[in-house]
Design an enzyme around this catalytic site. Structure first.
Site, PDB file in Angstrom:
ATOM      1  N   TYR A   1       0.845  -1.199   0.000  1.00  0.00           N
ATOM      2  CA  TYR A   1       0.000   0.000   0.000  1.00  0.00           C
ATOM      3  C   TYR A   1       0.882   1.252   0.000  1.00  0.00           C
ATOM      4  CZ  TYR A   1      -3.710   3.273   0.852  1.00  0.00           C
ATOM      5  OH  TYR A   1      -4.580   4.319   0.711  1.00  0.00           O
TER       6      TYR A   1
ATOM      7  N   PHE B   1      -6.790  21.779 -24.332  1.00  0.00           N
ATOM      8  CA  PHE B   1      -7.068  20.355 -24.463  1.00  0.00           C
ATOM      9  C   PHE B   1      -8.312  20.076 -23.623  1.00  0.00           C
ATOM     10  CE2 PHE B   1      -7.080  15.879 -23.505  1.00  0.00           C
ATOM     11  CZ  PHE B   1      -7.125  15.406 -24.808  1.00  0.00           C
ATOM     12  N   THR B   2      -9.132  19.146 -24.109  1.00  0.00           N
ATOM     13  CA  THR B   2     -10.465  18.922 -23.529  1.00  0.00           C
ATOM     14  C   THR B   2     -10.446  18.735 -22.008  1.00  0.00           C
ATOM     15  OG1 THR B   2     -10.194  16.603 -24.118  1.00  0.00           O
ATOM     16  CG2 THR B   2     -11.452  17.964 -25.650  1.00  0.00           C
TER      17      THR B   2
ATOM     18  N   ASP C   1       2.080  20.617 -20.243  1.00  0.00           N
ATOM     19  CA  ASP C   1       1.348  19.367 -20.412  1.00  0.00           C
ATOM     20  C   ASP C   1       2.334  18.472 -21.163  1.00  0.00           C
ATOM     21  OD1 ASP C   1      -0.052  17.183 -21.199  1.00  0.00           O
ATOM     22  OD2 ASP C   1      -1.864  18.253 -21.757  1.00  0.00           O
TER      23      ASP C   1
ATOM     24  N   LYS D   1       0.512   7.694 -23.141  1.00  0.00           N
ATOM     25  CA  LYS D   1       0.916   8.006 -24.517  1.00  0.00           C
ATOM     26  C   LYS D   1       2.372   7.627 -24.729  1.00  0.00           C
ATOM     27  CE  LYS D   1      -2.963  10.628 -24.271  1.00  0.00           C
ATOM     28  NZ  LYS D   1      -3.832  10.660 -23.086  1.00  0.00           N
TER      29      LYS D   1
ATOM     30  N   ARG E   1     -12.305  15.644 -33.868  1.00  0.00           N
ATOM     31  CA  ARG E   1     -11.654  16.684 -33.077  1.00  0.00           C
ATOM     32  C   ARG E   1     -12.072  18.018 -33.683  1.00  0.00           C
ATOM     33  NH1 ARG E   1      -9.209  14.570 -28.227  1.00  0.00           N
ATOM     34  NH2 ARG E   1     -11.421  14.823 -27.967  1.00  0.00           N
TER      35      ARG E   1
ATOM     36  N   PHE F   1     -18.104  15.042 -26.226  1.00  0.00           N
ATOM     37  CA  PHE F   1     -17.706  14.193 -27.353  1.00  0.00           C
ATOM     38  C   PHE F   1     -17.603  12.718 -26.985  1.00  0.00           C
ATOM     39  CE2 PHE F   1     -13.373  13.710 -25.820  1.00  0.00           C
ATOM     40  CZ  PHE F   1     -13.244  14.810 -24.994  1.00  0.00           C
TER      41      PHE F   1
HETATM   42  N1  F0G Z   1      -3.244  16.169 -22.263  1.00  0.00           N
HETATM   43  C1  F0G Z   1      -3.200  15.783 -23.548  1.00  0.00           C
HETATM   44  C2  F0G Z   1      -2.431  16.592 -24.531  1.00  0.00           C
HETATM   45  C3  F0G Z   1      -3.881  14.626 -23.950  1.00  0.00           C
HETATM   46  O1  F0G Z   1      -3.818  14.254 -25.219  1.00  0.00           O
HETATM   47  C4  F0G Z   1      -4.601  13.883 -22.979  1.00  0.00           C
HETATM   48  C5  F0G Z   1      -5.367  12.710 -23.371  1.00  0.00           C
HETATM   49  C6  F0G Z   1      -4.613  14.329 -21.667  1.00  0.00           C
HETATM   50  C7  F0G Z   1      -3.911  15.473 -21.336  1.00  0.00           C
HETATM   51  C8  F0G Z   1      -5.391  13.608 -20.589  1.00  0.00           C
HETATM   52  O2  F0G Z   1      -4.773  12.427 -20.271  1.00  0.00           O
HETATM   53  O3  F0G Z   1      -6.405  10.651 -20.944  1.00  0.00           O
HETATM   54  O4  F0G Z   1      -4.501  10.171 -19.387  1.00  0.00           O
HETATM   55  O5  F0G Z   1      -6.432  11.531 -18.636  1.00  0.00           O
HETATM   56  N2  F0G Z   1      -5.657  12.474 -24.550  1.00  0.00           N
HETATM   57  C9  F0G Z   1      -6.381  11.331 -25.065  1.00  0.00           C
HETATM   58  C10 F0G Z   1      -6.430  11.437 -26.554  1.00  0.00           C
HETATM   59  C11 F0G Z   1      -7.694  11.099 -24.428  1.00  0.00           C
HETATM   60  O6  F0G Z   1      -7.071  10.581 -27.160  1.00  0.00           O
HETATM   61  O7  F0G Z   1      -5.815  12.323 -27.124  1.00  0.00           O
HETATM   62  P1  F0G Z   1      -5.587  11.128 -19.778  1.00  0.00           P
END
Ligand code: F0G
Length: 460
Positions: free
Chosen positions: A75, A127-128, A218, A261, A385, A452
């Site tokens: 843990y 970014f979303t 980021d 990624k 996108r 989305f």
């Molecule tokens: N920042 C970027 C530039 C991203 O592309 C993503 C995720 C995140 C933050 C968030 O990270 O998914 O680990 O919580 N991108 C995915 C995509 C969802 O398909 O581009 P996460």
């Protein structure tokens, strides 16, 4: 410049395979309808080639799988955490590591640590999930990316750069104390996987330091960005990707990072910073939202795989291969006259859906429709996108209608081969020939956050 004679040739061989299902057009029409014409709602087993995302869809190496067997599932104080901390420190250079379940967990921690309600958070395009967390913490996102980034055909090699004038104007307009921090995406996902130059990172950091504004990277695809600096920015051609990565991070105060990624893993993430008080705040939030500060939602084996993945991915030839795959697919599409975002991005190829389906207005979601049509035509899954991803303005409730209305054809790491990309290119080219027949979509279900992912559509 290439690092090997043919970087497209895989720098690995295949030890295990996963069969994929080949389906009929009739089957896919039904599946698409059941999924509300949203590729996020398809079942993965109904997909032939899955280019929805490069997030968590990577193939791990034998070393990563072997590392999974060395998970210390304590843990508290897992040895894998300390290894990850050392690797993060060596490769990224930050003092403190706060592990999280994935990138958005880190975004939550940083937003909460730094944003006071009403403050502004500039960034090089949104970014979303990042913007969603900034807004949930009471912040107001302001786009300060260079104008070139909004033009799909502008070939600036560093289209992710911050426009220093836009940033400075914001500081003058609202006052530095009203700016919580600046986020810099390296690379910029929604601009088409476009990198930021070292010169720009340095200039942004200097300006920010002058005004005591923290800089948060980021760093989700920072290794890709480092590779682009190596091959595109003068003076970096003889530096290693790892050296460049360290220098990039030195022009920031902290980072959020999705581990799903660049690191060749399937889950994980982290926040990192140099400031002790910020780290303490994030650790206490981590305990509430993620898990103990030495695992943050990951298992010991996840942390081991991630640490090994960081070391692998930051080898120069690994990124050379990755970028070559995107270029191969992109160049095939360009040769056939398909409108794509230029330059070709790091993690995929972005089709300009407004040009592809020029007869479908943006309020009828041309990119959403194109992603649907690519699936129905070929079993290849891609992602919208554009207008759907951009969502609505917090104040007015109106849709954003972003200049970039794209379909992202995203490349998971080490998963697909050249012949898969040939199939993908042929399908898109085929569809382009019959583009006049396509009609738009109407949104019939819209979730409150990050619409989305779950929105549903009907054909017009
Ligand atoms: N920042 C970027 C530039 C991203 O592309 C993503 C995720 C995140 C933050 C968030 O990270 O998914 O680990 O919580 N991108 C995915 C995509 C969802 O398909 O581009 P996460």
């Amino acid at each position: 410049m290439t690092l090997t004679s043919n970087p497209m040739a895989e720098p690995y061989k295949i030890k295990m395979v996963e069969p994929v299902k080949i389906t009929t057009r009739e089957f896919r029409e039904k599946a698409a309808k059941e999924a509300g014409h949203n590729t996020f709602l398809l079942r993965s087993e109904d997909v032939y080639i899955d280019l929805l995302t490069d997030s968590g869809t990577n193939a791990m190496s034998e070393s990563q799988w072997a590392g999974m067997m060395l998970g210390d599932e304590a843990y508290a104080g897992s040895k894998n955490y300390y290894f990850l901390e050392k690797v993060m420190h060596d490769c990224f250079g930050y003092k403190h590591l706060v592990p999280t379940h994935q990138g958005r967990g880190a975004e939550n921690l940083v937003s909460n640590a730094l944003i006071k309600p009403g403050q502004y958070v500039p960034g090089n395009m949104y970014f979303t999930t990042t913007r969603a967390h900034q807004e949930l913490a009471g912040g107001n996102f302001v786009d300060v990316i260079i104008d070139d980034a909004h033009d799909p055909y502008n070939t600036n090699p560093f289209k992710g750069d911050v426009d220093l004038k836009k940033y400075e104007d914001l500081i003058k307009r609202v006052g530095a104390e009203q700016i919580a921090y600046i986020t810099i995406g390296v690379t910029v996902n929604l601009a088409g996987g476009q990198p930021v130059s070292m010169a720009n990172l340095k200039a942004v950091y200097e300006l920010s330091q002058k005004h005591k504004i923290p800089v948060i990277l980021d760093a989700t695809r920072a290794i890709e960005n480092a590779y682009f600096i190596k091959v595109r920015e003068k003076g970096y051609e003889n530096k290693s990707v790892r050296e460049i990565l360290r220098e990039m991070c030195s022009y920031s105060d902290g980072a959020t990072c999705s581990g799903k990624k660049d690191f060749h893993t399937n889950i994980g993430g982290f926040a990192a910073c140099n400031d002790d008080a910020m780290a303490e705040h994030m650790r206490s939030m981590c305990v509430v939202y993620e898990g103990l500060q030495t695992y943050g939602g990951m298992t010991g084996r996840d942390m081991e795989a991630m640490a090994r993945g960081i070391l692998e991915a930051s080898e120069d030839h690994v990124m050379a291969h990755r970028v070559a795959q995107a270029e191969y697919l992109g160049n095939k599409l360009i040769a056939a006259g398909i409108p794509i975002v230029l330059p070709i991005g790091g993690h995929g190829v972005f089709i300009d859906a407004r040009a592809f389906y020029s007869h479908i207005p943006q309020e009828q979601y041309p990119a959403q429709k194109l992603a649907n049509d690519i699936y129905v035509h070929s079993g290849v899954r891609t992602m919208e996108r554009g207008n759907v991803s951009a969502g609505r303005c917090k104040e007015t409730g109106k849709e954003f209608f972003p200049k970039l209305e794209t379909v992202r054809v995203t490349i998971p790491r080490r998963v697909y081969t050249q012949s898969h990309f040939d199939v993908v290119a042929d399908a898109i080219i085929d569809l382009y020939k019959q583009r006049d027949k396509a009609k738009g979509l109407k949104m019939v279900f819209e979730p409150k956050y990050l619409r989305f992912f779950q929105a549903r559509f009907e054909m017009l």
